[in-house]
Design an enzyme around this catalytic site. Sequence first.
Site, PDB file in Angstrom:
ATOM      1  CE  LYS A  80      -3.711   0.342   2.545  1.00 35.86           C
ATOM      2  NZ  LYS A  80      -4.518   0.383   3.795  1.00 35.86           N
TER       3      LYS A  80
HETATM    4  O1  G3P Z   1      -7.258   1.189   5.711  1.00 38.94           O
HETATM    5  C1  G3P Z   1      -7.531   2.269   6.564  1.00 38.94           C
HETATM    6  C2  G3P Z   1      -8.436   3.234   5.923  1.00 38.94           C
HETATM    7  O2  G3P Z   1      -9.625   2.555   5.713  1.00 38.94           O
HETATM    8  C3  G3P Z   1      -8.601   4.491   6.741  1.00 38.94           C
HETATM    9  O3  G3P Z   1      -9.584   4.311   7.703  1.00 38.94           O
HETATM   10  O4  G3P Z   1     -10.852   4.843   9.721  1.00 38.94           O
HETATM   11  O5  G3P Z   1      -8.530   5.721   9.467  1.00 38.94           O
HETATM   12  O6  G3P Z   1     -10.373   6.661   8.091  1.00 38.94           O
HETATM   13  P1  G3P Z   1      -9.849   5.463   8.807  1.00 38.94           P
END
Ligand code: G3P
Length: 222
Positions: free
Chosen positions: A86
């Site tokens: 990633k």
């Molecule tokens: O993979 C993590 C991405 O989905 C970000 O999630 O909850 O940090 O906005 P969040």
Amino acid sequence: MELILDTADLNAIKEYDELLTVSGVTTNPSIITKTGKEPETALAELIDYLRPEQKLFVQTVQTTVEGIVEEARYIASLRPENMYAKIPVTREGLRAIKLVKQEGIKVLATSIYSPDTGFLAAMNGADYLAPYVNRMCNFGDGVGQVIDLQRMLTVHGLPTKIVAASFKSVQQVHDLIVAGIEAVTVPPEVLKNMVDHPGTPIAVDEFSVAWEQAYGRSTLRA
Ligand code: G3P
């Protein structure tokens, strides 16, 4: 449609892998730190648990082009197949994506806040794009922008898939599945609400009570 788990919590992964049809696991630095384990341990446990056909997405931590490329190579070396680096779509990340794709490393371009940045990462050869749906909702119509990105890829015939990420509600996931999104990565907290509708156990209780009252037993056959 691919359902991916946005967590490194092994207990949650096992729970939903047994319950649902799970294509893989996405992590990022925040998700790894939440395990309370050393990253090497957390990753080794994930690799040990996942079946070969299930994908694992691990994020680079360094922010220079050289650092991202080096870590993407390391990530790719951790597992013989279905291992994805990633890479956040900073300027350095976009440059690194071009470089590592020349080496055949599988890439998910992440931290995408606009359809245009995502589209450019797809042009650089990213295999997957992770638009941050809920975070985009803080700036406008996150779901609508992801649908725009999906149209942009289709109109221009790019093979890159979207794995929509950063969900905070079932409705956000629902809207993108309705729109034909190819993959979603969902945290256990949101997935729980997709699975556990309170109406279902109420209905099952009604059936059980009716059966018991009529036949004096709780089995189909006597
Ligand atoms: O993979 C993590 C991405 O989905 C970000 O999630 O909850 O940090 O906005 P969040």
